[in-house]
Design a protein around this motif. Sequence first.
Motif, PDB file in Angstrom:
ATOM      1  N   SER A  43      12.528  17.463   3.053  1.00  0.00           N
ATOM      2  CA  SER A  43      11.705  18.663   2.875  1.00  0.00           C
ATOM      3  C   SER A  43      10.431  18.341   2.105  1.00  0.00           C
ATOM      4  O   SER A  43       9.323  18.732   2.494  1.00  0.00           O
ATOM      5  CB  SER A  43      12.496  19.745   2.128  1.00  0.00           C
ATOM      6  OG  SER A  43      13.693  20.046   2.785  1.00  0.00           O
ATOM      7  N   ASP A 141       7.611  28.222  -1.813  1.00  0.00           N
ATOM      8  CA  ASP A 141       8.595  28.180  -0.732  1.00  0.00           C
ATOM      9  C   ASP A 141       9.739  29.157  -1.019  1.00  0.00           C
ATOM     10  O   ASP A 141      10.902  28.847  -0.819  1.00  0.00           O
ATOM     11  CB  ASP A 141       9.129  26.755  -0.524  1.00  0.00           C
ATOM     12  CG  ASP A 141       9.890  26.234  -1.737  1.00  0.00           C
ATOM     13  OD1 ASP A 141       9.790  26.862  -2.824  1.00  0.00           O
ATOM     14  OD2 ASP A 141      10.582  25.206  -1.620  1.00  0.00           O
ATOM     15  N   THR A 220      16.740  25.379  -2.006  1.00  0.00           N
ATOM     16  CA  THR A 220      15.819  24.240  -1.923  1.00  0.00           C
ATOM     17  C   THR A 220      15.891  23.476  -3.240  1.00  0.00           C
ATOM     18  O   THR A 220      14.896  22.946  -3.712  1.00  0.00           O
ATOM     19  CB  THR A 220      14.380  24.724  -1.653  1.00  0.00           C
ATOM     20  OG1 THR A 220      14.044  25.744  -2.609  1.00  0.00           O
ATOM     21  CG2 THR A 220      14.245  25.282  -0.254  1.00  0.00           C
ATOM     22  N   SER A 245      18.778  25.383   3.983  1.00  0.00           N
ATOM     23  CA  SER A 245      17.637  26.254   3.686  1.00  0.00           C
ATOM     24  C   SER A 245      16.412  25.886   4.506  1.00  0.00           C
ATOM     25  O   SER A 245      15.386  26.556   4.417  1.00  0.00           O
ATOM     26  CB  SER A 245      17.301  26.197   2.191  1.00  0.00           C
ATOM     27  OG  SER A 245      17.080  24.865   1.776  1.00  0.00           O
ATOM     28  N   GLU A 246      16.508  24.828   5.319  1.00  0.00           N
ATOM     29  CA  GLU A 246      15.413  24.471   6.225  1.00  0.00           C
ATOM     30  C   GLU A 246      15.926  23.446   7.240  1.00  0.00           C
ATOM     31  O   GLU A 246      17.039  22.948   7.140  1.00  0.00           O
ATOM     32  CB  GLU A 246      14.194  23.956   5.450  1.00  0.00           C
ATOM     33  CG  GLU A 246      14.497  22.917   4.392  1.00  0.00           C
ATOM     34  CD  GLU A 246      14.668  21.533   4.955  1.00  0.00           C
ATOM     35  OE1 GLU A 246      13.897  21.140   5.844  1.00  0.00           O
ATOM     36  OE2 GLU A 246      15.577  20.831   4.502  1.00  0.00           O
ATOM     37  N   TYR A 262       8.375  23.141   6.327  1.00  0.00           N
ATOM     38  CA  TYR A 262       7.733  22.506   5.181  1.00  0.00           C
ATOM     39  C   TYR A 262       6.474  21.725   5.543  1.00  0.00           C
ATOM     40  O   TYR A 262       5.617  21.509   4.679  1.00  0.00           O
ATOM     41  CB  TYR A 262       8.740  21.638   4.432  1.00  0.00           C
ATOM     42  CG  TYR A 262       9.563  22.463   3.468  1.00  0.00           C
ATOM     43  CD1 TYR A 262       9.207  22.555   2.133  1.00  0.00           C
ATOM     44  CD2 TYR A 262      10.662  23.190   3.906  1.00  0.00           C
ATOM     45  CE1 TYR A 262       9.929  23.330   1.248  1.00  0.00           C
ATOM     46  CE2 TYR A 262      11.395  23.976   3.043  1.00  0.00           C
ATOM     47  CZ  TYR A 262      11.025  24.049   1.710  1.00  0.00           C
ATOM     48  OH  TYR A 262      11.738  24.835   0.842  1.00  0.00           O
TER      49      TYR A 262
END
Length: 323
Positions: A43, A141, A220, A245-246, A262
């Motif tokens: 990320s 973020d 994150t 989370s991503e 990101y």
Amino acid sequence: MKKVLALLLAAFMALGMMAGCGGESSESEGYTIGIGQFGPHASLDNCREGFLAGLKEEGIVEGENLTIRYSDANFDPGTTNTIAQSFVSAKVDLICAIATPMAQAAYNATDEAKDLPVIFTAITDVESAGLVSGEVTGTSDMLPVEDQLKLIRAMMPEAKKIGILYTTSESNSVSAIKVYEELAPKYGFTIVTSGVATQADVSMAAADLVNKVDCLSNLTDNTVVGALPIVLDAADKKNVPVFGSEIEQVKLGCVASQGLDYVALGKQTGKMAAKVLKGEAKASEIPYETLKESQLSINSTVMAKYNLTLPADMMAEATDVAK
């Protein structure tokens, strides 16, 4: 003959001096940025990649008119201070700080160098991190927590307890948990948390937490994400799905995420930095920004492993990293 050679030598030396002057002039017209990153995970790497891309779109290109000094703290808060001080000593034109601990260190290090701007990215809660005054700005973020809760409920209609591992010293994680705890009852969930101080604590904390919950949801949190394989292994042993989370966390084995892009976040940050470098605005004149759009990512292989499904409309919008 000797006189001719002497004249030629003098001419070459003069040309060399002129070339040297030209090189120094070119270098002085360029920019130097110190990029400090809290730790190595995908990320934050994507943030850095996006940051450089955003600068490039504004005509500031590494190797042409931009010099980059890059340092990674390897998730050590003490090292962030050393990195930040080194950038100040090197008199860089701007510091790009990736993740909250690095941003706080850079902000503190530039306290005396009032005119040295700090542009941050990947900061969940800018205000609680204390990054709201002086020559500092950047991008947040902040997690789309409600979208994540909707995703978990859609995929696990019978689930009741969501576990969250977090680092007690990371203000971004503490803030995100508060949002989870506020919104969870709306979707019939209870949040069960477990705090760690360092990556060395993650293994034991994860092994304990998976016994108490129906699934895990990652933040994150830089320290925990840096130890994600350990978390996934502990969860797998108890047949507990882990939501990321991503997208990069989903690639590593999380079942799904409703998170941020990101690279896009970093690109947004790079464009803000370009304004400051070009003198179009001071950092203090640019409000920090939050990426508004989230993206749904799934790992169909992991979904099948846990026998999880999603409604057709959500599947149609998802990016499947397993394909």
